[in-house]
Design an enzyme around this catalytic site. Structure first.
Site, PDB file in Angstrom:
ATOM      1  N   ARG A   1      15.358  96.123 -57.995  1.00 28.02           N
ATOM      2  CA  ARG A   1      15.849  97.400 -58.764  1.00 28.02           C
ATOM      3  C   ARG A   1      17.193  96.884 -59.489  1.00 28.02           C
ATOM      4  O   ARG A   1      17.742  95.861 -59.013  1.00 28.02           O
ATOM      5  CB  ARG A   1      16.270  98.477 -57.788  1.00 28.02           C
ATOM      6  CG  ARG A   1      14.657  99.162 -57.294  1.00 28.02           C
ATOM      7  CD  ARG A   1      14.202  99.738 -58.256  1.00 28.02           C
ATOM      8  NE  ARG A   1      14.711 100.652 -58.856  1.00 28.02           N
ATOM      9  CZ  ARG A   1      14.196 101.525 -60.020  1.00 28.02           C
ATOM     10  NH1 ARG A   1      13.180 101.188 -60.618  1.00 28.02           N
ATOM     11  NH2 ARG A   1      14.840 102.417 -60.772  1.00 28.02           N
TER      12      ARG A   1
ATOM     13  N   TRP B   1       6.886 110.616 -67.554  1.00 29.39           N
ATOM     14  CA  TRP B   1       7.654 109.749 -68.474  1.00 29.39           C
ATOM     15  C   TRP B   1       7.168 109.317 -69.616  1.00 29.39           C
ATOM     16  O   TRP B   1       5.796 109.279 -69.757  1.00 29.39           O
ATOM     17  CB  TRP B   1       7.855 108.094 -67.495  1.00 29.39           C
ATOM     18  CG  TRP B   1       9.237 107.994 -67.152  1.00 29.39           C
ATOM     19  CD1 TRP B   1      10.190 107.310 -67.544  1.00 29.39           C
ATOM     20  CD2 TRP B   1       9.650 108.532 -65.823  1.00 29.39           C
ATOM     21  NE1 TRP B   1      11.372 107.315 -66.738  1.00 29.39           N
ATOM     22  CE2 TRP B   1      11.140 108.217 -65.575  1.00 29.39           C
ATOM     23  CE3 TRP B   1       9.021 109.507 -65.002  1.00 29.39           C
ATOM     24  CZ2 TRP B   1      11.768 108.454 -64.434  1.00 29.39           C
ATOM     25  CZ3 TRP B   1      10.114 109.942 -63.871  1.00 29.39           C
ATOM     26  CH2 TRP B   1      11.202 109.568 -63.705  1.00 29.39           C
TER      27      TRP B   1
ATOM     28  N   GLY C   1      13.259 101.040 -72.098  1.00 33.35           N
ATOM     29  CA  GLY C   1      12.240 100.863 -71.336  1.00 33.35           C
ATOM     30  C   GLY C   1      12.300  99.572 -70.360  1.00 33.35           C
ATOM     31  O   GLY C   1      11.755  99.610 -69.141  1.00 33.35           O
TER      32      GLY C   1
ATOM     33  N   TRP D   1       6.749 106.734 -72.374  1.00 34.42           N
ATOM     34  CA  TRP D   1       5.547 105.785 -72.776  1.00 34.42           C
ATOM     35  C   TRP D   1       4.810 105.498 -71.469  1.00 34.42           C
ATOM     36  O   TRP D   1       3.400 104.900 -71.991  1.00 34.42           O
ATOM     37  CB  TRP D   1       6.512 104.307 -73.286  1.00 34.42           C
ATOM     38  CG  TRP D   1       7.019 103.567 -72.233  1.00 34.42           C
ATOM     39  CD1 TRP D   1       7.938 103.892 -70.989  1.00 34.42           C
ATOM     40  CD2 TRP D   1       7.254 102.080 -72.449  1.00 34.42           C
ATOM     41  NE1 TRP D   1       8.282 102.729 -70.655  1.00 34.42           N
ATOM     42  CE2 TRP D   1       8.066 101.644 -71.292  1.00 34.42           C
ATOM     43  CE3 TRP D   1       6.936 101.092 -73.241  1.00 34.42           C
ATOM     44  CZ2 TRP D   1       8.416 100.432 -71.402  1.00 34.42           C
ATOM     45  CZ3 TRP D   1       7.177  99.793 -73.291  1.00 34.42           C
ATOM     46  CH2 TRP D   1       7.855  99.386 -72.301  1.00 34.42           C
TER      47      TRP D   1
ATOM     48  N   TYR E   1      12.667  93.602 -61.452  1.00 37.83           N
ATOM     49  CA  TYR E   1      12.450  94.560 -62.712  1.00 37.83           C
ATOM     50  C   TYR E   1      12.461  93.569 -63.705  1.00 37.83           C
ATOM     51  O   TYR E   1      11.545  93.094 -64.001  1.00 37.83           O
ATOM     52  CB  TYR E   1      13.534  95.654 -62.702  1.00 37.83           C
ATOM     53  CG  TYR E   1      13.282  96.838 -62.862  1.00 37.83           C
ATOM     54  CD1 TYR E   1      11.830  97.525 -62.316  1.00 37.83           C
ATOM     55  CD2 TYR E   1      14.005  97.697 -63.807  1.00 37.83           C
ATOM     56  CE1 TYR E   1      11.625  98.897 -62.840  1.00 37.83           C
ATOM     57  CE2 TYR E   1      13.920  99.296 -63.797  1.00 37.83           C
ATOM     58  CZ  TYR E   1      12.667  99.552 -63.541  1.00 37.83           C
ATOM     59  OH  TYR E   1      12.135 100.899 -63.967  1.00 37.83           O
ATOM     60  N   TRP E   2      13.099  94.073 -64.618  1.00 37.53           N
ATOM     61  CA  TRP E   2      13.066  93.222 -66.233  1.00 37.53           C
ATOM     62  C   TRP E   2      13.733  92.148 -66.288  1.00 37.53           C
ATOM     63  O   TRP E   2      14.012  91.779 -67.313  1.00 37.53           O
ATOM     64  CB  TRP E   2      13.449  94.518 -67.282  1.00 37.53           C
ATOM     65  CG  TRP E   2      12.759  95.375 -67.380  1.00 37.53           C
ATOM     66  CD1 TRP E   2      12.415  96.715 -66.839  1.00 37.53           C
ATOM     67  CD2 TRP E   2      11.032  95.535 -68.232  1.00 37.53           C
ATOM     68  NE1 TRP E   2      11.301  97.538 -66.860  1.00 37.53           N
ATOM     69  CE2 TRP E   2      10.829  96.859 -67.901  1.00 37.53           C
ATOM     70  CE3 TRP E   2      10.587  94.576 -68.821  1.00 37.53           C
ATOM     71  CZ2 TRP E   2       9.350  97.319 -68.593  1.00 37.53           C
ATOM     72  CZ3 TRP E   2       9.521  95.183 -69.644  1.00 37.53           C
ATOM     73  CH2 TRP E   2       8.848  96.324 -69.274  1.00 37.53           C
TER      74      TRP E   2
ATOM     75  N   GLU F   1       3.688  98.329 -59.921  1.00 36.21           N
ATOM     76  CA  GLU F   1       4.219  98.544 -61.139  1.00 36.21           C
ATOM     77  C   GLU F   1       4.352  97.296 -62.158  1.00 36.21           C
ATOM     78  O   GLU F   1       4.449  97.215 -63.312  1.00 36.21           O
ATOM     79  CB  GLU F   1       5.904  98.931 -60.582  1.00 36.21           C
ATOM     80  CG  GLU F   1       6.631  99.329 -61.844  1.00 36.21           C
ATOM     81  CD  GLU F   1       8.154 100.101 -61.543  1.00 36.21           C
ATOM     82  OE1 GLU F   1       8.182  99.808 -60.185  1.00 36.21           O
ATOM     83  OE2 GLU F   1       8.899 100.452 -62.415  1.00 36.21           O
TER      84      GLU F   1
ATOM     85  N   TYR G   1       9.016 107.842 -59.166  1.00 37.60           N
ATOM     86  CA  TYR G   1       9.018 108.573 -60.647  1.00 37.60           C
ATOM     87  C   TYR G   1       8.463 109.972 -60.369  1.00 37.60           C
ATOM     88  O   TYR G   1       7.250 110.006 -61.107  1.00 37.60           O
ATOM     89  CB  TYR G   1       8.505 107.423 -61.693  1.00 37.60           C
ATOM     90  CG  TYR G   1       9.294 106.073 -61.812  1.00 37.60           C
ATOM     91  CD1 TYR G   1      10.443 105.983 -61.970  1.00 37.60           C
ATOM     92  CD2 TYR G   1       8.502 105.077 -61.485  1.00 37.60           C
ATOM     93  CE1 TYR G   1      11.254 104.901 -62.155  1.00 37.60           C
ATOM     94  CE2 TYR G   1       9.131 103.775 -61.778  1.00 37.60           C
ATOM     95  CZ  TYR G   1      10.500 103.805 -61.803  1.00 37.60           C
ATOM     96  OH  TYR G   1      11.058 102.439 -62.159  1.00 37.60           O
TER      97      TYR G   1
ATOM     98  N   ASP H   1      14.939  98.515 -68.573  1.00 37.14           N
ATOM     99  CA  ASP H   1      16.506  99.018 -68.071  1.00 37.14           C
ATOM    100  C   ASP H   1      17.381  97.876 -67.926  1.00 37.14           C
ATOM    101  O   ASP H   1      18.560  97.955 -68.287  1.00 37.14           O
ATOM    102  CB  ASP H   1      16.237  99.701 -66.805  1.00 37.14           C
ATOM    103  CG  ASP H   1      15.365 100.817 -66.905  1.00 37.14           C
ATOM    104  OD1 ASP H   1      14.664 101.095 -68.148  1.00 37.14           O
ATOM    105  OD2 ASP H   1      15.034 101.486 -66.030  1.00 37.14           O
TER     106      ASP H   1
ATOM    107  N   TYR I   1      14.304 111.800 -57.102  1.00 36.22           N
ATOM    108  CA  TYR I   1      14.642 110.891 -58.166  1.00 36.22           C
ATOM    109  C   TYR I   1      16.137 111.312 -58.569  1.00 36.22           C
ATOM    110  O   TYR I   1      16.618 112.451 -58.432  1.00 36.22           O
ATOM    111  CB  TYR I   1      13.825 111.084 -59.351  1.00 36.22           C
ATOM    112  CG  TYR I   1      14.219 110.422 -60.521  1.00 36.22           C
ATOM    113  CD1 TYR I   1      13.808 109.070 -60.599  1.00 36.22           C
ATOM    114  CD2 TYR I   1      14.970 110.749 -61.805  1.00 36.22           C
ATOM    115  CE1 TYR I   1      14.303 108.187 -61.676  1.00 36.22           C
ATOM    116  CE2 TYR I   1      15.233 110.067 -62.502  1.00 36.22           C
ATOM    117  CZ  TYR I   1      14.785 108.773 -62.789  1.00 36.22           C
ATOM    118  OH  TYR I   1      15.255 108.105 -63.912  1.00 36.22           O
TER     119      TYR I   1
HETATM  120  C1  DGY Z   1      14.519 104.645 -63.704  1.00 40.70           C
HETATM  121  O1  DGY Z   1      14.863 105.487 -63.279  1.00 40.70           O
HETATM  122  O2  DGY Z   1      14.355 103.311 -62.984  1.00 40.70           O
HETATM  123  C2  DGY Z   1      13.754 104.609 -64.883  1.00 40.70           C
HETATM  124  O3  DGY Z   1      13.136 103.357 -65.508  1.00 40.70           O
HETATM  125  C3  DGY Z   1      14.666 105.177 -65.835  1.00 40.70           C
HETATM  126  O4  DGY Z   1      13.931 105.678 -66.938  1.00 40.70           O
END
Ligand code: DGY
Length: 424
Positions: free
Chosen positions: A197, A32, A162, A34, A350-351, A394, A28, A164, A80
């Site tokens: 991811r 960004w 946020g 937040w 991730y989420w 992260e 990243y 994703d 990126y």
């Molecule tokens: C990403 O690229 O993974 C970010 O979370 C998008 O903002």
């Protein structure tokens, strides 16, 4: 000073790119939204000018309609995707075209309070333009993301949450086509294991949405009418209200009484709307898919973030807390973004299961607000221990504690600075 506290500060220095902080190197490489708000609160513990600067640099990306975008591309980087040429926005410092959870208002007040506590004579003068930016942004949320005035703000892209690839978006994203005008060249998989991811199919849909909104010229009204993804969302709304409370206090401190009343009215509307999203049978709050008209039942951390913004009656609070305990049961690191018995749970992706220090920070504040300092303290300790054991990752695998995603991560460092010293 304990070593890890110093290490947290070193990470923020290493991720500094000239007055703003990247979330982590390469994965990243820009500012960004937040992330920077949490980072500014971390800096406020020991370097108030730098804390202000983080927020000032973020505001360089604010659009004339008030939106603060989710990425500010201050300087080029080829590590990126998607970069500015994919976003095709018109702002002079290149930015993305969508927003991100509005933690900014909380951060402005936090930094202001730290400046006052440190006896900084120029605190109000430096806070004022940031307060004004926050107010403009809050007005944007209500105008652009809740034009019907329901009190719940909506997301037009999962990146706007946020979170994703949260299971909360699975049904809504399944309706988004996988066709894209843009050629997808994923860079994230060169930095992080693909199993941590979003999937390629998710990226096709993420980029389909970007292409669609770019074709609308990023005009909020056209986007609202034509959005293939539109979720009235409880996590974002709760963060907006919490920040709204903080900027209302700032408005009063700064003598902006009419604006304070305007902000209070926005907060009251959203509090009522949030409360209406409580589902007793699920023991959590739910978001609503504005395209299908259905509640979103997939269980995620978002269902508890309203504690941050509401003073709940004991029956609701206790039910939410019991549910949170159930989810945390047996976890090495709480609080999971998805509970482990849910079919969509993936401990490292991730989420879709992992625990996040910044989510815990918000939940800790919400639990304290609702007189559950016992649970807040457990979560605080669990978060601090996770970082001390597994590093400034992260996020964390909740089952094993393994640090996942990007390493030496700025918001995890900021969370450590905030949480390691703060005993209830
Ligand atoms: C990403 O690229 O993974 C970010 O979370 C998008 O903002």
């Amino acid at each position: 000073m304990p070593d890890l506290y110093q290490k947290a500060r070193d990470i923020l220095i290493a991720n500094d790119r000239g007055g703003y902080t990247v979330p982590t190197d390469r994965l990243y490489p820009f500012q960004w939204n937040w992330d920077s708000a949490f980072v500014a609160m971390g800096f406020a513990a020991y370097d108030i000018p730098r804390a202000y600067q983080e927020l000032e640099r973020l505001v360089e990306g604010q659009w004339s309609d008030g939106m603060i975008p989710h990425i500010i591309f201050h300087a080029p980087s080829d590590t990126y995707f998607p970069g500015p040429s994919v976003w095709r926005t018109a702002h002079t410092v290149p930015t993305s075209g969508i927003s991100q959870p509005p933690v900014f208002g909380m951060a402005v007040k936090h930094v202001h309070d730290a400046a006052i506590a440190a006896g900084k004579p120029d605190a109000s003068a430096r806070t004022l333009p940031l307060y004004e930016a926050a107010l403009k942004w809050h007005r944007w949320w209500y105008a652009a993301r809740d034009p019907e005035g329901t009190g719940l703000v909506a997301l037009l892209h999962p990146w706007e949450s946020g979170s994703d690839n949260s299971p909360a978006w699975d049904l809504a994203m399944a309706r988004v086509p996988t066709t894209t005008d843009t050629v997808i060249v994923r860079k994230d998989l060169g930095h992080v294991d693909a199993a941590m991811r979003p999937r390629d199919e998710d990226y096709k849909r993420f980029i389909h949405l970007v292409d669609t909104y770019a074709a609308f010229g990023w005009d909020p009204a056209r986007q609202w009418r034509g959005a293939p993804f539109k979720i009235a969302e409880v996590q974002t709304t709760a963060i907006l209200v919490k920040s709204g409370e903080e900027i209302e206090k700032l408005a009063r401190l700064l003598g902006r009484h009419e604006e304070a009343d305007e902000i209070a009215a926005m907060n009251a509307l959203s509090r009522k709307a949030l409360l209406a999203q409580w589902r007793p049978a699920l023991r959590r709050f739910v978001s609503r898919d504005l395209i299908s008209g259905e509640d979103i039942h997939a269980p995620t951390q978002a269902g508890f973030i309203p504690l941050l913004a509401l003073d709940l009656e004991p029956a609701i609070r206790d039910a939410a807390c019991e549910e949170m305990k159930l989810w945390s049961n047996g976890m090495i690191v709480a609080f999971p973004s998805t509970p482990k018995d849910y079919a969509g749970f993936e401990a490292k992706r991730y989420w879709r299961g992992p625990s996040w220090a910044i989510i815990n920070w918000l939940l800790i504040d919400g639990l304290n607000r609702n007189d559950r300092s016992d649970m807040a303290e457990d979560l605080r300790r669990s978060t601090v221990r996770a970082i001390e054991t597994n590093g400034f990752a992260e996020y964390f695998d909740p089952l094993t504690g393994e640090g996942c995603g990007g390493l030496d991560f700025s918001w995890t460092a900021a969370a450590y600075i905030e949480l390691s010293g703060k005993v209830a």
